[in-house]
Design an enzyme around this catalytic site. Structure first.
Site, PDB file in Angstrom:
ATOM      1  N   ASN A  33      -4.451 -10.173   6.730  1.00 15.28           N
ATOM      2  CA  ASN A  33      -4.164  -8.917   7.431  1.00 15.28           C
ATOM      3  C   ASN A  33      -5.359  -8.233   8.088  1.00 15.28           C
ATOM      4  O   ASN A  33      -5.414  -7.013   8.217  1.00 15.28           O
ATOM      5  CB  ASN A  33      -3.444  -7.935   6.489  1.00 15.28           C
ATOM      6  CG  ASN A  33      -2.113  -8.512   6.039  1.00 15.28           C
ATOM      7  OD1 ASN A  33      -1.632  -9.476   6.633  1.00 15.28           O
ATOM      8  ND2 ASN A  33      -1.516  -7.946   5.021  1.00 15.28           N
TER       9      ASN A  33
ATOM     10  N   ASN B 184      -4.137  -5.338  12.312  1.00 13.07           N
ATOM     11  CA  ASN B 184      -5.510  -4.830  12.381  1.00 13.07           C
ATOM     12  C   ASN B 184      -6.357  -5.536  13.421  1.00 13.07           C
ATOM     13  O   ASN B 184      -7.553  -5.770  13.222  1.00 13.07           O
ATOM     14  CB  ASN B 184      -6.153  -4.860  10.991  1.00 13.07           C
ATOM     15  CG  ASN B 184      -5.490  -3.868  10.063  1.00 13.07           C
ATOM     16  OD1 ASN B 184      -5.283  -2.712  10.436  1.00 13.07           O
ATOM     17  ND2 ASN B 184      -5.106  -4.306   8.878  1.00 13.07           N
TER      18      ASN B 184
ATOM     19  N   ARG C 159      -4.320 -14.536  -0.858  1.00  9.66           N
ATOM     20  CA  ARG C 159      -3.337 -14.260   0.194  1.00  9.66           C
ATOM     21  C   ARG C 159      -3.966 -14.519   1.555  1.00  9.66           C
ATOM     22  O   ARG C 159      -5.062 -14.013   1.851  1.00  9.66           O
ATOM     23  CB  ARG C 159      -2.855 -12.815   0.112  1.00  9.66           C
ATOM     24  CG  ARG C 159      -1.582 -12.588   0.921  1.00  9.66           C
ATOM     25  CD  ARG C 159      -1.023 -11.198   0.742  1.00  9.66           C
ATOM     26  NE  ARG C 159       0.420 -11.176   0.963  1.00  9.66           N
ATOM     27  CZ  ARG C 159       1.073 -10.191   1.545  1.00  9.66           C
ATOM     28  NH1 ARG C 159       0.431  -9.108   1.952  1.00  9.66           N
ATOM     29  NH2 ARG C 159       2.377 -10.238   1.719  1.00  9.66           N
TER      30      ARG C 159
ATOM     31  N   HIS D 217      -7.416 -10.730  -1.605  1.00 12.97           N
ATOM     32  CA  HIS D 217      -6.778 -10.373  -0.326  1.00 12.97           C
ATOM     33  C   HIS D 217      -7.649 -10.908   0.817  1.00 12.97           C
ATOM     34  O   HIS D 217      -8.682 -10.338   1.134  1.00 12.97           O
ATOM     35  CB  HIS D 217      -6.658  -8.856  -0.241  1.00 12.97           C
ATOM     36  CG  HIS D 217      -5.784  -8.357   0.880  1.00 12.97           C
ATOM     37  ND1 HIS D 217      -5.302  -9.178   1.874  1.00 12.97           N
ATOM     38  CD2 HIS D 217      -5.296  -7.120   1.151  1.00 12.97           C
ATOM     39  CE1 HIS D 217      -4.555  -8.455   2.713  1.00 12.97           C
ATOM     40  NE2 HIS D 217      -4.539  -7.207   2.283  1.00 12.97           N
TER      41      HIS D 217
ATOM     42  N   TYR E 216      -8.495  -7.851   7.161  1.00 16.69           N
ATOM     43  CA  TYR E 216      -9.530  -7.182   6.370  1.00 16.69           C
ATOM     44  C   TYR E 216     -10.763  -8.088   6.248  1.00 16.69           C
ATOM     45  O   TYR E 216     -10.829  -9.145   6.882  1.00 16.69           O
ATOM     46  CB  TYR E 216      -8.951  -6.746   5.019  1.00 16.69           C
ATOM     47  CG  TYR E 216      -7.849  -5.723   5.228  1.00 16.69           C
ATOM     48  CD1 TYR E 216      -8.138  -4.456   5.759  1.00 16.69           C
ATOM     49  CD2 TYR E 216      -6.518  -6.029   4.988  1.00 16.69           C
ATOM     50  CE1 TYR E 216      -7.141  -3.525   6.008  1.00 16.69           C
ATOM     51  CE2 TYR E 216      -5.505  -5.096   5.234  1.00 16.69           C
ATOM     52  CZ  TYR E 216      -5.830  -3.847   5.751  1.00 16.69           C
ATOM     53  OH  TYR E 216      -4.848  -2.933   6.012  1.00 16.69           O
TER      54      TYR E 216
ATOM     55  N   GLN F 265      -4.434  -7.020  -6.603  1.00 23.52           N
ATOM     56  CA  GLN F 265      -4.940  -7.557  -5.338  1.00 23.52           C
ATOM     57  C   GLN F 265      -6.316  -6.967  -5.036  1.00 23.52           C
ATOM     58  O   GLN F 265      -6.463  -5.746  -4.894  1.00 23.52           O
ATOM     59  CB  GLN F 265      -3.973  -7.265  -4.186  1.00 23.52           C
ATOM     60  CG  GLN F 265      -4.283  -8.172  -2.993  1.00 23.52           C
ATOM     61  CD  GLN F 265      -3.560  -7.789  -1.731  1.00 23.52           C
ATOM     62  OE1 GLN F 265      -3.443  -6.597  -1.411  1.00 23.52           O
ATOM     63  NE2 GLN F 265      -3.109  -8.770  -0.979  1.00 23.52           N
TER      64      GLN F 265
ATOM     65  N   GLY G 159       8.515  -7.558  -0.018  1.00 25.64           N
ATOM     66  CA  GLY G 159       7.835  -6.276   0.111  1.00 25.64           C
ATOM     67  C   GLY G 159       8.835  -5.134   0.196  1.00 25.64           C
ATOM     68  O   GLY G 159       9.136  -4.472  -0.789  1.00 25.64           O
ATOM     69  N   ARG G 160       9.370  -4.927   1.396  1.00 20.60           N
ATOM     70  CA  ARG G 160      10.247  -3.763   1.600  1.00 20.60           C
ATOM     71  C   ARG G 160      11.439  -3.750   0.663  1.00 20.60           C
ATOM     72  O   ARG G 160      11.843  -2.688   0.177  1.00 20.60           O
ATOM     73  CB  ARG G 160      10.745  -3.740   3.041  1.00 20.60           C
ATOM     74  CG  ARG G 160       9.655  -3.280   3.973  1.00 20.60           C
ATOM     75  CD  ARG G 160       9.963  -3.602   5.407  1.00 20.60           C
ATOM     76  NE  ARG G 160       8.719  -3.445   6.141  1.00 20.60           N
ATOM     77  CZ  ARG G 160       8.589  -2.706   7.226  1.00 20.60           C
ATOM     78  NH1 ARG G 160       9.624  -2.104   7.745  1.00 20.60           N
ATOM     79  NH2 ARG G 160       7.419  -2.595   7.798  1.00 20.60           N
TER      80      ARG G 160
ATOM     81  N   THR H  71       0.844  -1.201   0.000  1.00 15.75           N
ATOM     82  CA  THR H  71       0.000   0.000   0.000  1.00 15.75           C
ATOM     83  C   THR H  71       0.876   1.246   0.000  1.00 15.75           C
ATOM     84  O   THR H  71       1.777   1.376   0.821  1.00 15.75           O
ATOM     85  CB  THR H  71      -0.921  -0.043   1.232  1.00 15.75           C
ATOM     86  OG1 THR H  71      -1.882  -1.073   1.002  1.00 15.75           O
ATOM     87  CG2 THR H  71      -1.652   1.275   1.454  1.00 15.75           C
TER      88      THR H  71
END
Ligand code: 8OZ
Length: 375
Positions: free
Chosen positions: A181, A238, A230, A178, A183, A97, A325-326, A25
């Site tokens: 995480n 969250n 995922r 997705h 959601y 996604q 990711g990073r 994101t």
């Protein structure tokens, strides 16, 4: 033994390597419309085996953060089309996604300033990101309302509709649902957020029902070979938790095994944090074995805190793909850097969310002469 740099056929895609760009994101899509700057960012990274876009809302109700992109309006789809065209012109592959945030939202981001929706009316102790007068800030999520069971077919429809237009209008190579995480789909899966007493709450089979309906609908639109999912069995992201994640996720992957999915993407440990969580042990090999034993043939993609050594080790232990990711955020030429053991640019946290080109499209690639010499 497979290496990160070996090709892999996944569904209809010939991936040149096993290095995947994880969804990230970045909050750089004002009015939820993807921009030319985003095209630049993704095409810079097109040498990945597969690019997974940032989480992208399937509906206005599915929005939970300022300036994240959507997939439910013509301008949004046109914006994504320019991005997929740019990635394809650079010989890359890109899936989008599909995202519904559920309770991780704020009334300011909801249609008609309504309450965010959730399996149950339980507020998540977490924050969302708002931008007011150009200034970004984190704000506590709003109290949600529990979805009526009559509303659930509409949500399944929104996923179906988004998947269809992602592929046929926006030109994506496929979609990733997705379900991680904390959601919406993860909220339905897990006991911490789902206290329903209807067919969508209680037993594992009931809590998994919405995800499985969504997966069947998406697969019905674009085909299993273009669909991934995922999952994050134990992440506390969250404010989510489950009382028995091992049984829950083994059930989920067994049920998914017959859908012919391209891949299962698993976040191991706490998303963006530690890979081991002391009070949340989990056996990922057992989850993968449950999927394989039930006939799951797609790729097994692992994520969270991987470096080259750990990634090669994962491939030797049965994973097929590793998402970064990073490292991808900060290294557009990550494939070359990993191949040549070149140093990695460090990611700058202060530019993760919101802003422009700084910390987005200005991370340097290795000089072409240098990367040539290293290969
Ligand atoms: C960071 C900030 C906002 C959203 C996720 C979509 O964790 C996200 C996200 C990450 O999956």
């Amino acid at each position: 033994m497979p290496s990160l740099f070996d090709p892999l056929r996944v569904g209809p895609w010939d991936l040149p390597n096993r290095i995947v760009m994880a969804p990230l994101t970045r909050n750089r899509a004002p009015d939820a419309i993807p921009t030319p700057l985003m095209a630049e960012y993704y095409l810079q990274r097109a040498s990945a085996g597969l690019l997974i876009t940032e989480a992208t809302a399937i509906s206005a109700q599915g929005q939970g953060y300022a300036d994240v992109p959507g997939l439910y309006g013509t301008e949004q789809l046109d914006g994504w089309r320019r991005i997929t065209d740019a990635v394809h012109a650079h010989h890359g592959r890109i899936v989008v996604q599909l995202w519904h945030v559920g309770r991780v939202s704020h009334v300011d981001l909801q249609p008609h300033a309504g309450k965010p929706v959730a399996p149950s009316a339980i507020t998540a102790k977490t924050k969302t990101y708002l931008i007011k007068d150009g200034v970004g800030s984190f704000a506590p999520t709003s109290e949600p309302r529990a979805l009526d069971s009559e509303e659930l077919p509409g949500i399944v429809h929104d996923y179906r509709h988004a998947a269809r237009h992602a592929v046929s209008t926006a030109g994506f190579d496929g979609v990733e649902v997705h379900a991680a995480n904390g959601y919406l789909l993860d909220q339905f899966l897990k006991t911490g957020a789902n206290k329903r007493t209807d067919d969508y709450g209680g037993s594992i089979a009931n809590r998994a029902r919405l995800l499985l309906e969504v997966m069947r609908a998406v697969v019905g639109e674009v085909g299993g070979a273009r669909t991934g999912v995922r999952l994050s069995p134990v992440t506390p992201a969250n404010d989510i938790h489950d009382d028995d994640p091992q049984h829950l996720f083994e059930y989920v992957v067994r049920q998914l095994a017959s859908l012919g999915l391209a891949y299962i993407h698993v976040v191991e440990g706490a998303t963006g944090g530690p890979r081991e969580i002391e009070d949340r042990p989990f056996d990922y090999a057992a989850m993968r074995n449950a999927w394989r034993k039930a006939g799951g043939k797609g790729a097994w993609m692992v994520n969270n805190g991987y470096d080259k050594r750990l990634a090669e080790h994962a491939l030797q232990s049965g994973a097929d793909l590793v998402s970064f990711g990073r490292h991808y955020l900060a290294n557009p030429d990550l494939v070359t850097r990993l191949r040549t053991d070149a140093p990695l640019n460090p990611p700058d946290k202060s530019t993760f969310y919101g802003g422009g080109a700084k910390g987005y499209t200005d991370y340097p690639a290795l000089a072409p002469a240098l990367s040539q010499a290293l290969v």
